[in-house]
Write an enzyme that holds these catalytic residues in place. Structure first.
Site, PDB file in Angstrom:
ATOM      1  CB  THR A 140     -47.953   0.093 -45.218  1.00  0.00           C
ATOM      2  OG1 THR A 140     -46.852   0.684 -45.683  1.00  0.00           O
ATOM      3  CG2 THR A 140     -47.581  -0.548 -43.934  1.00  0.00           C
ATOM      4  N   GLY A 141     -48.420  -0.567 -48.604  1.00  0.00           N
ATOM      5  CA  GLY A 141     -49.044   0.458 -49.555  1.00  0.00           C
ATOM      6  C   GLY A 141     -50.189  -0.233 -50.394  1.00  0.00           C
ATOM      7  CG  PHE A 142     -53.272   1.896 -52.223  1.00  0.00           C
ATOM      8  CD1 PHE A 142     -53.866   1.700 -50.683  1.00  0.00           C
ATOM      9  CD2 PHE A 142     -53.469   3.105 -52.732  1.00  0.00           C
ATOM     10  CE1 PHE A 142     -54.174   2.863 -50.129  1.00  0.00           C
ATOM     11  CE2 PHE A 142     -54.103   4.113 -52.174  1.00  0.00           C
ATOM     12  CZ  PHE A 142     -54.779   3.965 -50.965  1.00  0.00           C
ATOM     13  CB  THR A 143     -49.379  -2.484 -55.509  1.00  0.00           C
ATOM     14  OG1 THR A 143     -48.195  -1.757 -54.629  1.00  0.00           O
ATOM     15  CG2 THR A 143     -50.113  -1.770 -56.151  1.00  0.00           C
TER      16      THR A 143
ATOM     17  CB  CYS B  15     -51.883   0.185 -64.190  1.00  0.00           C
ATOM     18  SG  CYS B  15     -51.545   2.011 -63.367  1.00  0.00           S
TER      19      CYS B  15
ATOM     20  CG  ASN C 280     -55.411   0.978 -60.410  1.00  0.00           C
ATOM     21  OD1 ASN C 280     -56.488   0.786 -60.239  1.00  0.00           O
ATOM     22  ND2 ASN C 280     -54.734   1.782 -59.767  1.00  0.00           N
TER      23      ASN C 280
END
Lengths: 363, 363, 363, 363
Positions: B28-31, B163, B327
């Site tokens: 569910t996280g961005f990455t 990043c 990033n």
């Protein structure tokens, strides 16, 4: 010199000191508009003329929507009215050619361009295209009160500083004064982030919204002209790089300083408190809690405040200094009005009382 | 190891090499979402599991609107399916405790957290909260191909870089390799600007839209953990400061380098061409005409490209290096997939062909 | 017709169907750049020419930084190479004068301007400045596949729709087809929000970053030309107003529909499912959980997707329809490539597979 | 009632009328901070208390960086000091339970929540969760001066309007008063665009920067509570839809009005001039030249101004009305101070003189 304290009192303005007539040359530009905003709300100034070749006879509000309520039209810059104070917000190179005419029209001239901000003519040969009226350079006083207050009293030619130079000088001067930073030997890297208003009202492909939005764009990797002011007024040769970032107004300078001798957090607090504790428009913002723990352009947008803060990096004996201003206010029009207030012996914050907004978006 | 080249071909994907099953832990996280985007479009991967405790049994598209077309639901991270490759996108500190379970479920583990990106356990004592599974550190290979390609072939534990460290290493490594920059003696200041996605999907007051919008905010003035990677992989101790600026995805590192010996523009071009001329995902962008004359996060948003550029400041013998990445891509998920492609002997750009958009707003 | 499936296969692209040579006229503009991005990544097209008067002989990457890797230079539009398909992305009024030359150079012409998108010449007299080549209007096929797929097969003159019209037509057509909305009698208000890329690469004061940033600006309160397309293809006279908002790419149409007869939520789901359940590039997004519960330009930025959603307002028997697209993709270049794929009997999504990003900033 | 005109005069403020002590309940929120900004700069108010449970004893500047110069700490809301005027900026539902305590502490209460803004108790049953203190509803006066000035003089319970309702009422009231719009029979669609500050300081996933940035997001497709105010004060049932767009402060209402009888541009000018020609804080902005030809939130950000403008769409006899305000100022805190000025017989613009900025980014 006109005096209409009565009219002013009737208008409900606080009046301390007299009222001066003022004109703004180059009124359609961003800094010209900011001058018109500040002066029209200033208890001691009455704007009698704003000039523009391109917008001659158009209302000021047409160029500056926040001034729609102002009953004033632009007039021809070749017909200057006689005023107490003339503020010039023209592009670099214009006022050096008009300076005689300016002084025929006004007792005091405040120039926001680069034309009189450097003390030596040869600096103009090196950084600009030379100077047409070098005989005025010695007469000009640099407008930044925190640097040059004592010489501004009674000055009749005031030269506004560059916004990036102002942010940098405000950040570093306390360290130089306190001896923490030795201009002769210590190394300083200044990494600046600025908004799109710095490019002025003209624009072009690079400043069109689709191209300019959301950038982190190196627009002056090296050799930015504002280095000359930092050299001239701090005796400091800095490694200077300027980036355009996503905001309209604001300039933030991060100064990486490497003192020759060890320095403590206490030394830094002492240096900044000595310099700014009594300054009306300077805030020291360093650590503490909450969201806004360091200087930010957002926190000073629209105001004449400068914020400075710092951290100590023990690992490599680096001092990191943060300095944030509104490039059009503390970095230009606000600085100019502040200096004029001092020159005319008015309250320093007359016309500059706006405290800023929270929250705001991209300033 | 599964192979369904036929199915893939039917699906119209280019197939070179086999197809590998993959799972994404922390989806569910961005990455995690970025990994799901890349792997679901990758000709050689089949995503069979995405885990999330908070969103168990919810569709992937509910968290990531760009993946609404993906027929996949999050499942419980305690029930790991057996796969060829497990990608972990959990917060720091999680995968070091799960690593044994990861290897029970998968032949190859690619971890995007900081848990295996430093080679020495004591570095975790210094920069993080120590390490639970130090015995895996030697086995882990740093994911950045431009730095560590030769060791990635056949690697079974791949540790994605940070990043900000990635942007910095990509900018400085060519100078170190060319001998222009001496890590022992030369001074380097790195001033980083990053977007809000670096804070992750969690949020909090500081990352709420009204507070976060339009900032130039020093969020790590000193002592950023990514310094440890730069030290570990370039042998370089940098003066490192990170600012949050108005964008969602992107990291831009401006590196101010002071070589001990004089260097020419030609030396710099040589150094960067030697390093990156043959790199699929590196672009040298330095000067030239048009609006985009230096690296910019905008120009690489959504892609796995890294852009580097430079200028020489004769005045103070400074080299200014600009490095820009997304990033979440070159700085995280894209780098991870790139490394996995190399480890599995797949085409380096498989699943990473997106070239980016122009114009875009705030990336 | 050229065929180099081998070369393509060698390049690692999936190949279904032949390869066609293509040219892009007006390559420096935003939609021209988008065409070059899509066609250069398309498995069945080979770009052999991109023209520009202003940037003749300059690299494509100079105008479009995302295409820096593309080995192509702009050439003179007066020297058109012979190709299978010519895509024209010139300003309105240009291609109607060049259409004969276009067909001398190409078998198929895809025009992204307004010049051939209206079926009747008198509509050009009413909404534009008349038409130079009305004899081509009957031959032209409107590019929107969801509206006109059956006529696109084998078409040799394809006219791309306007972005605001496209968003509106995609939102309302299902209601017209289902008889929920009676074009003769029912009232429809369409309130559109668009990004700055709709203004094109030219710019001007209104589109300079400081003036354009953060606006909610009514730029076409009434009488927007795209009304003509909605009238022509839905037989519907809408009350149409367009606002500029803070984004670069994206168009969002909110359609307030007042059906003469009562309608249920089920009727609406039925209408949209009938229309779009089998459409490769349409998504119905209406309610449900999470952050993205309705169509948003952000969720489709860079993709060829259109999102539609709706709510029922029992109080005043209103149906509110939301429709979101990327104005440069589904609203222009993506639609054009989609239509060309159909005309040439290629897979509909060839070259259009990009699924979009999450999170993204201002698209 | 305290009076320290002398101290004020010494402080250089203009003094017309007495000085009143004031408190702000709920001071950490956005509107609470805006009240503190306005009241601390107001010549006739002295802020003696700002309450907050969460930030008890913390400085006001910690929550509101623009108020760093203010020497004030938050205190416990259970210990209300006795003041002349109490301003409450608590979430909906709080002040209806505290109203007796408020009046024990203050002579005049100004409530910015929804708790007293509707005249009938049953409206709270329909739109909210009922009302605890319905006996106060008749006593409360709606704060919008342009609608209710005559009843505000001497009022001791003032209820601030909702920001979206305020924008809509300001746009439509002149048409109702002039008989152009018949509330009984004519149809009105209102399409609102608002900034993220409307969500308050709390936040959550939907308002985190990465998710909220750059949206055109339907957040209230139908049944927005502010419809109740429009119904109550204009007798008008509108079709109302609210979108979140990329800005922090601002609300823009586009009202699509369909008059039963034909109307001319002159009728419209007459209606708006009759309504607002003498209003201190209203501007009619409709057509004319330059970039800012219609109302825009940007042009009024930080000010108490409301801008209205209009166009006539002959084709379908539609009047399009545009109305723009700063949701935290004219839509909340500014409106409250304006109303208090009237209630206390102070100059209407006391403390509200800020004219706004140009240019600004995303407000």
């Amino acid at each position: 010199m006109t005096t209409d304290a009565d009219a002013d009192a009737a208008a409900g303005d606080a009046v301390s000191g007299e009222t001066y007539t003022a004109s703004v040359i180059g009124g359609t530009g961003f800094t010209g508009g900011e001058l018109l905003r500040l002066l029209s709300g200033h208890p001691n100034f009455e704007v009698v003329q704003a000039t523009s070749r391109s917008a001659d006879n158009m209302t000021v509000g047409r160029s500056h929507p926040n001034l729609r309520g102002l009953d004033l039209r632009f007039s021809d810059p070749d017909d200057l009215e006689s005023v107490d104070v003339l503020f010039s917000a023209t592009p670099h190179g214009v006022s050096m050619g008009q300076i005689d005419a300016y002084f025929e029209a006004a007792d005091t001239v405040v120039d926001l361009s680069a034309d009189f901000r450097l003390p030596e003519a040869d600096a103009y040969d090196e950084w600009y295209d030379g100077h047409e009226s070098p005989e005025y350079l010695e007469r000009a006083e640099y407008a930044l009160p925190e640097l040059n207050r004592e010489n501004l009293a009674g000055a009749d030619l005031i030269a506004g500083g560059g916004c990036n130079a102002t942010a940098t000088i405000l950040g570093l001067k306390p360290l130089v004064d306190a001896g923490v930073l030795d201009p002769e030997t210590d190394q300083v890297v200044v990494d600046v982030k600025v908004g799109s208003s710095e490019g002025g009202a003209g624009g072009g492909a690079a400043s069109s919204h689709p191209e300019r939005s959301g950038v982190v764009r190196p627009y002056a990797p090296t050799s930015h002209r504002h280095e000359a002011e930092i050299e001239a007024y701090l005796g400091l040769s800095v490694s200077f790089t300027v980036h355009a970032v996503e905001m309209v107004r604001g300039a933030s300078a991060t100064c990486h300083v490497f003192p020759g001798d060890p320095v403590s957090k206490g030394d830094l607090w002492g240096a900044y408190r000595d310099a700014y504790a009594d300054e009306r428009f300077m805030r020291i913002v360093s650590g503490g809690g909450g969201v806004y723990r360091y200087p930010e352009p957002k926190a000073v947008a629209g105001t004449n405040y400068g914020e400075v803060g710092f951290e100590l990096d023990p690992g490599n004996r680096r001092v990191v200094v943060f300095s944030a201003i509104d490039n059009m206010m503390k970095g230009s029009a606000g600085q100019a009005v502040h200096a004029a207030n001092i020159a005319l012996d008015l309250p320093e914050d007359a016309g500059l009382e706006f405290e800023g907004l929270h929250p705001v978006g991209s300033p």
